[in-house]
Enzyme design. Structure first.
Site, mmCIF file in Angstrom:
data_model
loop_
_atom_site.group_PDB
_atom_site.id
_atom_site.type_symbol
_atom_site.label_atom_id
_atom_site.label_comp_id
_atom_site.label_asym_id
_atom_site.label_seq_id
_atom_site.Cartn_x
_atom_site.Cartn_y
_atom_site.Cartn_z
ATOM 1 N N GLY A 16 -0.980 -10.497 82.651
ATOM 2 C CA GLY A 16 -0.127 -10.847 83.919
ATOM 3 C C GLY A 16 -0.149 -12.309 84.070
ATOM 4 C CB ILE A 149 -11.152 -18.910 66.465
ATOM 5 C CG1 ILE A 149 -12.644 -17.918 66.457
ATOM 6 C CG2 ILE A 149 -11.431 -19.505 65.224
ATOM 7 C CD1 ILE A 149 -12.715 -17.365 64.945
ATOM 8 C CE LYS A 188 -19.942 -0.791 85.563
ATOM 9 N NZ LYS A 188 -20.949 -0.582 86.772
ATOM 10 N N PRO A 191 -17.724 -7.620 82.482
ATOM 11 C CG PRO A 191 -15.801 -5.731 81.686
ATOM 12 C CD PRO A 191 -16.762 -5.836 83.323
ATOM 13 C CB CYS A 380 24.191 -11.941 71.405
ATOM 14 S SG CYS A 380 24.308 -13.439 70.263
ATOM 15 C CG MET A 383 31.541 -10.769 71.598
ATOM 16 S SD MET A 383 31.487 -11.822 70.995
ATOM 17 C CE MET A 383 33.179 -12.221 70.751
ATOM 18 C CD GLN A 384 27.573 -11.557 65.744
ATOM 19 O OE1 GLN A 384 26.758 -10.441 65.375
ATOM 20 N NE2 GLN A 384 27.291 -12.450 66.025
ATOM 21 N NE ARG A 461 20.609 -17.184 60.339
ATOM 22 C CZ ARG A 461 19.615 -17.999 60.564
ATOM 23 N NH1 ARG A 461 20.282 -19.526 60.188
ATOM 24 N NH2 ARG A 461 17.962 -17.740 60.610
ATOM 25 C CG HIS A 506 21.544 -14.741 74.148
ATOM 26 N ND1 HIS A 506 21.356 -12.883 74.214
ATOM 27 C CD2 HIS A 506 21.551 -15.230 73.191
ATOM 28 C CE1 HIS A 506 20.798 -12.777 72.815
ATOM 29 N NE2 HIS A 506 21.470 -14.166 71.929
ATOM 30 C CD GLU A 508 20.320 -11.995 76.898
ATOM 31 O OE1 GLU A 508 21.508 -12.359 77.526
ATOM 32 O OE2 GLU A 508 19.885 -11.987 76.410
HETATM 33 N N1 GLN Z 1 23.036 -11.484 64.639
HETATM 34 C C1 GLN Z 1 23.525 -12.212 64.904
HETATM 35 C C2 GLN Z 1 23.454 -13.478 64.538
HETATM 36 O O1 GLN Z 1 23.706 -14.281 63.960
HETATM 37 C C3 GLN Z 1 23.788 -11.805 66.634
HETATM 38 C C4 GLN Z 1 22.042 -12.889 67.468
HETATM 39 C C5 GLN Z 1 22.033 -12.349 68.198
HETATM 40 O O2 GLN Z 1 22.118 -11.201 68.826
HETATM 41 N N2 GLN Z 1 21.419 -12.928 69.238
HETATM 42 O O3 GLN Z 1 25.147 -13.519 64.715
#
Ligand code: GLN
Length: 567
Positions: A16, A149, A188, A191, A380, A383-384, A461, A506, A508
């Site tokens: 964390g 490394i 302990k 470590p 994203c 939605m599609q 995309r 997105h 979020e």
């Molecule tokens: N695979 C989809 C696209 O490229 C959705 C990408 C995603 O959900 N971030 O449009």
């Protein structure tokens, strides 16, 4: 002049460190300091954008469109900053840069070496962060664990920084683990001692040691570590595992770490964490529980959806509830049917993803949500999937699909739109970062935002195909957000549904503990409403949903358990 706090990790990974760095940022900000923050990642990828979520968890996207480590999400949420590409440096970037400079003749015949050429470039990036932000304090996290490394050039660079910026302007914090031995019933310290020895071998003497532990770290243990590691007892900080990561700044403050740091950095203002602490109190005292199903590809590793989880937590604060997540592997819906795995959920989220695996399960989840009026939030890919489902079920286009998943389909309702990036090199070639979106007044999304215009972060995309837009709109899949010139659909929603909204971006990534994202807030509100209506997919706090006489509920919990789940 900027002061530097370097945070390294020892003993094991996944302690964390990112949360500690984010918490240090929050603690210093609460004392009035301005903060810059950076993650140094020793792997050779240029960025995590090409990595599988199984390798690396979520790929976080900043406003300027960089694909970064998920720790930047913690930093943004805790410190409430808007970060850019300068805050995530990888070995891949550094080496590419060194080699490009060598090819350009910038080193004038010299032999290019790790020290000083690679280390100089790392330091250049750290100085650039300080110069561009002008922050009082730059908190720099070195990824990985001391002893790796590939981490050596980074540790060497931060070692040199102490001399470059002056001894008092660089503070080194080392995070370790105190393992608990069940047979003797003790924590302990060995470590930690070894890890500090390894750090010293590189030339870094830590100023403070934070000890992660599942148990209380008492004074005796701290004195022992102080003695062996040459750090004052007050700078040996116990950090016990907490019920929520948002409590970490409060715990570190309580342990005196805030005062220790402030003292070293010459910050005199008192901390004000009262709002933060109020937020944590609220988080710990939910009035009810709401069950949300997340239907995705990578559900065995919830870190793949870290920002989605956090955005739900932030939204839960507004609705005084706790969100229990059912992690649903999309392929399980294909195998067992939607009802078996989704019947307990008050809301369904289909998050982002790439590739065709599990997509049919997600389409089925979208149909289940649409037909039963269960709140649905599509992020994203989500939605599609919602558009594909609608085109198949309502427009009757049976083979409707995305060009990504079924190149042979005659109905690519999701496709490349003109002007969008063509498929080429992988890595940084998606539509990335902030793009504007104009909202349609009176729609669920428009009302949620309460604005005409927003900027949201993208990583994709494909888009909704405009050739189908009118038919979809006329049949009840309305476009509640579009690019300002109308050329691209940014948000779709199902008319007349309590909440079925999908965004091409997105949301979020934009959620903060004190500012939950409007779409998450309203989605969860709709899920809570199903609770009020007493729908079967909701339950008041304290009541188990696993009524043993309910066969389908039992079946679903078994399947969910199989998917490796829990709240
Ligand atoms: N695979 C989809 C696209 O490229 C959705 C990408 C995603 O959900 N971030 O449009």
């Amino acid at each position: 002049m900027t002061q530097y706090v370097f945070v390294t990790g020892g003993v094991v990974s996944s302690l964390g460190k990112g949360i500690v760095v984010a918490s240090v940022g929050r603690m210093l900000k609460s004392r009035g300091a301005t903060i810059a923050v950076m993650k140094l990642d020793p792997y050779l990828n240029v960025d995590p954008g090409t990595m599988s979520p199984y390798q690396h968890g979520e790929v976080y996207v900043t406003g300027d469109g960089s694909e970064t480590d998920l720790d930047l999400g913690h930093y943004e949420r805790f410190i409430d900053l808007e970060l850019t590409s300068i805050s995530n440096v990888t070995a891949g970037q550094i080496y590419s840069d060194v080699i490009a400079r060598e090819r350009n003749g910038r080193y004038l015949g010299g032999t290019i070496q790790t020290v000083p050429h690679v280390t100089n470039l790392i330091k250049e990036r750290i100085h650039q962060l300080a110069d561009e932000t002008g922050a009082d304090v730059a908190v720099i996290e070195v990824g990985g664990t001391v002893g790796d490394i590939e981490g050596l050039p980074f540790l060497e660079a931060i070692r040199q920084m102490r001399n470059d910026v002056g001894r008092d302007n660089a503070t080194y914090v080392h995070l370790t683990l105190l393992p608990y031995l069940g047979s003797t019933g003790e924590l302990k310290t060995k470590p930690t001692q070894h890890s500090v020895q390894a750090l010293r071998g590189i030339g870094i003497q830590p100023d403070a040691i934070i000890c992660r532990s599942d148990f209380d770290v008492d004074l005796g243990l701290r004195e022992k570590i102080s003695l062996y590691c040459d750090v004052p007892t007050e700078a040996v900080i116990g950090l016990e595992t907490l019920d929520t990561v948002y409590a970490v700044p409060l715990s570190l403050e309580e342990s005196g770490f805030g005062d220790f740091l402030a003292d070293r950095l010459g910050i005199t203002a008192n901390p004000d964490l009262s709002e933060w602490s109020g937020m944590v109190d609220k988080l710990r005292d939910p009035k009810r529980t709401v069950r949300v199903a997340i239907v995705g590809k990578y559900v065995e590793l919830p870190d793949s959806y870290l920002s989605v989880i956090e955005a739900l937590r932030h939204a839960a604060l507004v609705h005084d509830c706790e969100v229990v997540i059912d992690w649903i592997k999309a392929e399980d819906i294909e195998e067992f049917g939607a009802d078996q795995v989704l019947n307990r959920a008050s809301g369904i989220i289909v998050p982002g993803g790439v590739g065709e695996r599990g997509v049919e399960g997600m389409v089925t989840a979208a149909r289940y949500a649409r037909e039963r009026g269960i709140p649905y939030l599509g992020l994203c890919l989500g939605m599609q999937v919602m558009v594909i489902e609608f085109a198949r079920s309502v427009l009757g286009l049976e083979d409707a699909n995305s060009a990504e998943f079924d190149p042979g389909s005659q109905n690519h309702v999701i496709a490349y739109m003109p002007g969008q990036e063509e498929l080429g090199e992988t890595g940084g070639t998606m539509r990335l970062g902030l793009y504007p979106c104009t909202l349609t007044a009176g729609t669920i999304a428009g009302n949620a935002y309460g604005a005409e215009y927003v900027n949201e972060r993208h990583r994709h995309r494909y888009e909704m195909n405009n050739d189908y837009r009118e038919r979809l709109n006329n049949s009840g899949l309305i476009s509640s957000g579009t690019a300002p010139d109308g050329s691209l659909v940014e948000i779709s929603e199902v008319e007349g549904h309590p909440f079925m909204v999908g965004s091409q971006f997105h949301p979020e990534f934009a959620s903060r503990p004190d500012r939950p994202h409007p779409l998450f807030r309203e989605f969860l509100g709709a899920a809570v409403d199903t609770l009020r209506e007493g729908a079967q997919h909701a339950m008041p706090l304290g009541e188990s949903s696993d009524a043993s006489n309910d066969e389908s509920a039992l079946a679903s919990s078994e399947i969910i358990a199989r998917s490796g789940i829990s709240g």
